[in-house]
Design an enzyme around this catalytic site. Structure first.
Site, mmCIF file in Angstrom:
data_model
loop_
_atom_site.group_PDB
_atom_site.id
_atom_site.type_symbol
_atom_site.label_atom_id
_atom_site.label_comp_id
_atom_site.label_asym_id
_atom_site.label_seq_id
_atom_site.Cartn_x
_atom_site.Cartn_y
_atom_site.Cartn_z
ATOM 1 N N TYR A 66 0.848 -1.184 0.000
ATOM 2 C CA TYR A 66 0.000 0.000 0.000
ATOM 3 C C TYR A 66 0.889 1.240 0.000
ATOM 4 O O TYR A 66 1.527 1.563 1.005
ATOM 5 C CB TYR A 66 -0.921 0.028 1.217
ATOM 6 N N GLY A 219 -19.546 -3.737 -5.639
ATOM 7 C CA GLY A 219 -20.190 -4.525 -6.668
ATOM 8 C C GLY A 219 -21.679 -4.722 -6.542
ATOM 9 O O GLY A 219 -22.234 -5.680 -7.089
ATOM 10 N N PRO A 222 -27.721 -1.757 -9.089
ATOM 11 C CA PRO A 222 -28.653 -0.693 -8.667
ATOM 12 C C PRO A 222 -29.837 -1.219 -7.865
ATOM 13 O O PRO A 222 -30.252 -0.607 -6.877
ATOM 14 C CB PRO A 222 -29.092 -0.079 -9.994
ATOM 15 N N LEU A 223 -30.399 -2.369 -8.274
ATOM 16 C CA LEU A 223 -31.535 -2.934 -7.553
ATOM 17 C C LEU A 223 -31.133 -3.349 -6.145
ATOM 18 O O LEU A 223 -31.838 -3.066 -5.172
ATOM 19 C CB LEU A 223 -32.114 -4.130 -8.317
#
Length: 291
Positions: A66, A219, A222-223
């Site tokens: 990182y 991930g 929309p629903l």
């Protein structure tokens, strides 16, 4: 600096002989954009890490990749010498390239070098827990883990690594590694909408092994997002709070490592994860993963 606060959601879990709060902290977001370079607000990053400990969180997840080497050095600057109750978990198996990619680096000599770099950047003589990062940026990939995992087992025998785990792994790779040496955790993508590891979560819980999901809101369609938002609105909470609370309800072996570069957001996550979800809430949320 405080020790474990009983107000943190989820209680504690044993990673081998290390007791950690189930609500932990993921340090990835302390690096710059794309997890590359220094943070825009260095003082803010230091303040977040100190707030982690002040809240009683005893589990920080990081990696020398990182930045690279940015988050580990921030952790050392903010918290070294570390409280006895604090356990820092790191991972090896990938490096960063100049384009911000994550090429694999899992040959034995490469893993040894990465462990040595983590020791140096964190300022410790032994690493509490090292996860072997498998697969690639697209997710787990089938294939033997024996050579790489055996290299880490050798470092464990040398005393520079206390406990071992896997990240981005398939169920078969978990079983293969367990045939070589004990593991104390598996760190994979898993959330309300992505339930492919359901069986693995349950198997590990039965074996007393932690499961550490990343991307708790990654991930969603929309629903699915609209269903989650509707539950959150009904509870007067944020979607992230509901997603984190669901993970803690899902199984007692699940440990959380949500990341943030904001003290206020860290406090919000810690409080929100303690939401009480009713049977009705859980049934509606479980439906997201089956939809």
């Amino acid at each position: 600096m405080s020790v474990f606060s009983p107000s943190l959601p989820g209680g504690t879990w044993a990673l081998g002989d290390l007791t950690v709060t189930r609500f932990g902290y993921g340090a990835m977001q302390l690096a710059g954009p794309g997890v590359m370079g220094p943070p825009a607000d260095r003082d803010g990053a230091i303040a977040v890490l100190r707030e982690v400990v002040d809240l009683g969180i005893t589990h920080i997840d990081t990696s020398d990749a990182y930045g690279p080497r940015i988050t580990n050095r921030l952790i050392r600057e903010a918290l070294h010498p570390y409280p006895e109750s604090l356990h820092v978990v790191t991972k090896v198996g990938a490096r960063r390239d100049g384009q911000g990619g994550w090429p694999t680096e899992r040959r034995p000599e490469q893993l040894r070098r990465q462990v040595e770099e983590n020791l140096e950047s964190l300022g410790v003589e032994a690493l509490d827990l090292v996860n072997l990062r498998l697969g690639d940026a697209g997710g787990p990939r089938a294939g033997s883990v024996a050579e790489a995992f055996e290299a880490l087992v050798e470092l464990q025998k040398e005393g520079v690594v206390r406990h071992l785990g896997l990240s981005n792994a398939t169920a078969d790779q978990v079983a293969e590694a367990q045939g070589i040496a004990p593991i104390v955790c598996v760190q994979n993508m898993y959330n309300l909408a992505h339930r492919g590891d359901d069986d693995l979560v349950d198997r590990l819980a039965a074996e007393g092994i932690a499961y550490v999901p990343f991307f708790p809101l990654g991930g969603f369609s929309p629903l699915q997002s609209s269903v989650l938002s509707a539950v959150a609105d009904r509870l007067g909470a944020t979607p992230m709070s509901v997603a984190l609370a669901w993970l803690l309800h899902r199984s007692p072996n699940i440990l959380l490592i949500p990341g943030t570069s904001s003290v206020a957001h860290l406090r919000e996550n810690a409080a929100g994860a303690g939401l009480t979800l009713s049977d009705e809430d859980l049934a509606e949320l479980d439906g997201i993963g089956r939809g």
